[in-house]
Design a protein around this motif. Sequence first.
Motif, PDB file in Angstrom:
ATOM      1  N   ASP A   4       0.993  11.633   2.495  1.00  0.00           N
ATOM      2  CA  ASP A   4       1.749  12.313   3.556  1.00  0.00           C
ATOM      3  C   ASP A   4       1.009  12.315   4.882  1.00  0.00           C
ATOM      4  OD1 ASP A   4       3.764  12.820   1.806  1.00  0.00           O
ATOM      5  OD2 ASP A   4       3.184  14.888   1.376  1.00  0.00           O
ATOM      6  N   ASP A  25       1.032   2.265 -14.251  1.00  0.00           N
ATOM      7  CA  ASP A  25       2.462   2.169 -13.972  1.00  0.00           C
ATOM      8  C   ASP A  25       3.186   3.165 -14.869  1.00  0.00           C
ATOM      9  OD1 ASP A  25       2.566   1.004 -16.528  1.00  0.00           O
ATOM     10  OD2 ASP A  25       2.489  -1.027 -15.716  1.00  0.00           O
ATOM     11  N   HIS A  57      -9.403   3.126  -3.263  1.00  0.00           N
ATOM     12  CA  HIS A  57      -8.374   2.113  -3.499  1.00  0.00           C
ATOM     13  C   HIS A  57      -8.294   1.063  -2.395  1.00  0.00           C
ATOM     14  CE1 HIS A  57      -6.662   5.356  -1.097  1.00  0.00           C
ATOM     15  NE2 HIS A  57      -5.792   4.494  -0.620  1.00  0.00           N
ATOM     16  N   THR A  66       0.831  -1.191   0.000  1.00  0.00           N
ATOM     17  CA  THR A  66       0.000   0.000   0.000  1.00  0.00           C
ATOM     18  C   THR A  66       0.870   1.247   0.000  1.00  0.00           C
ATOM     19  OG1 THR A  66      -1.712  -1.142   1.247  1.00  0.00           O
ATOM     20  CG2 THR A  66      -1.791   1.258   1.249  1.00  0.00           C
ATOM     21  N   GLN A  67       0.530   2.211  -0.841  1.00  0.00           N
ATOM     22  CA  GLN A  67       1.221   3.496  -0.841  1.00  0.00           C
ATOM     23  C   GLN A  67       0.442   4.446   0.049  1.00  0.00           C
ATOM     24  OE1 GLN A  67       2.736   5.105  -4.546  1.00  0.00           O
ATOM     25  NE2 GLN A  67       2.379   3.150  -5.584  1.00  0.00           N
ATOM     26  N   TYR A  68       1.163   5.135   0.930  1.00  0.00           N
ATOM     27  CA  TYR A  68       0.516   6.032   1.882  1.00  0.00           C
ATOM     28  C   TYR A  68       0.762   7.479   1.499  1.00  0.00           C
ATOM     29  CZ  TYR A  68      -0.067   1.936   4.875  1.00  0.00           C
ATOM     30  OH  TYR A  68      -0.425   0.706   5.382  1.00  0.00           O
ATOM     31  N   HIS A 118      -4.473   9.633  -5.724  1.00  0.00           N
ATOM     32  CA  HIS A 118      -3.730   8.482  -5.196  1.00  0.00           C
ATOM     33  C   HIS A 118      -3.375   7.527  -6.339  1.00  0.00           C
ATOM     34  CE1 HIS A 118      -2.566   5.050  -2.779  1.00  0.00           C
ATOM     35  NE2 HIS A 118      -2.679   5.796  -1.695  1.00  0.00           N
ATOM     36  N   PRO A 119      -2.099   7.122  -6.441  1.00  0.00           N
ATOM     37  CA  PRO A 119      -1.684   6.260  -7.560  1.00  0.00           C
ATOM     38  C   PRO A 119      -2.369   4.904  -7.610  1.00  0.00           C
ATOM     39  CG  PRO A 119       0.072   6.476  -5.903  1.00  0.00           C
ATOM     40  CD  PRO A 119      -0.966   7.483  -5.559  1.00  0.00           C
ATOM     41  N   GLU A 120      -2.909   4.445  -6.485  1.00  0.00           N
ATOM     42  CA  GLU A 120      -3.587   3.142  -6.466  1.00  0.00           C
ATOM     43  C   GLU A 120      -5.093   3.258  -6.649  1.00  0.00           C
ATOM     44  OE1 GLU A 120      -2.441   1.368  -2.787  1.00  0.00           O
ATOM     45  OE2 GLU A 120      -0.383   0.999  -3.430  1.00  0.00           O
ATOM     46  N   LYS A 126       0.978   9.039   7.307  1.00  0.00           N
ATOM     47  CA  LYS A 126       2.214   8.449   7.855  1.00  0.00           C
ATOM     48  C   LYS A 126       2.012   7.765   9.211  1.00  0.00           C
ATOM     49  CE  LYS A 126       5.606  11.147   5.283  1.00  0.00           C
ATOM     50  NZ  LYS A 126       6.619  12.237   5.329  1.00  0.00           N
ATOM     51  N   ALA A 153       0.551   4.489   8.493  1.00  0.00           N
ATOM     52  CA  ALA A 153       1.526   3.599   7.869  1.00  0.00           C
ATOM     53  C   ALA A 153       2.386   2.910   8.932  1.00  0.00           C
ATOM     54  CB  ALA A 153       2.407   4.382   6.901  1.00  0.00           C
TER      55      ALA A 153
END
Length: 320
Positions: free
Chosen positions: A6, A120, A273, A2-4, A66-68, A9, A12
């Motif tokens: 800012d 991607d 996501h 998972t990408q978090y 969000h990238p996801e 955090k 995360a």
Amino acid sequence: MTQYLDFEKPLAEIEGKAEELRALARANEEMDVSEEAAALDAKAAKLLDELYGDLTPWRKCQVARHPERPHCKDYVEALFTEFTPLAGDRNFADDLAVIGGLARFNDQPVMVIGHEKGSDTKSRIERNFGMARPEGYRKAVRLMEMAGRFGLPVITLIDTAGAYPGKGAEERGQSEAIARSTEMCLKIGVPLVSVIIGEGGSGGAVAFATANRVAMLEHSVYSVISPEGCASILWKDAEKMREAAEALRLTAQDLHKLGVCDLIIKEPKGGAHRDRPATMDSVRDAVTRMLKELDGKDAAALIKDRRQKFLDIGSKGLAA
């Protein structure tokens, strides 16, 4: 993994510690960490509720980007069957930033059109990060004309930072192509519904979203300019994007009050996501509901309804 964002955090750290405990347990079968991991999970769930309970407009922008986050292709695969992509504007080229084609929605033939950002590095470059060029809008015009000819409802999925501002795009008539797409949205005699699934940026979004009904995902944004662009113009400082996001009234909640957005689609806690199947189900229900509202109206009534919707924008205020 998972990408978090800012502001996530602290979350995360907690979820990372829980996963570390589980990894240790997997490596050593005699180790029992179920209670500790469960306690961390409960703490993470509580923090997630707190973080997403009252997101600021700038944080909503971050979630929308969000990238996801599910993109257009994900919705097409999940919500539609028998999707047949149609390519090219019959003039210059095929724009991969715009997906469009014939499909079935709840077994009803439809035309689906949307922005695709890519998932991607390779696909994002191919898709130009979802920023369409003139040929993308001309492709959309062609597909909307086809939908009108065959009486097919049009469903558009909006997710773009804006139309591509490059030299080549301007040379090929970017503003004219956007205007033609917006005009086509207004004059086709079939139901047209739009869903803002991520970013709805400027004329690049309006060109697909001049619809009878506009829905927005709970943490999506829709604005005439990005917060960074607005801050650069007003304060000559892109770092003022938080103040700009507040002033732009770009959240689904504000736009619903203003009458720009007709329906807010609830997202899973933590954003679309974090639970894609639930998000897809919610979007399916919303599109079904919007199409049902328009069912049975003739071409003249649909066009009048659509034009009136946009003429009425501005008559409602945030205090309404």
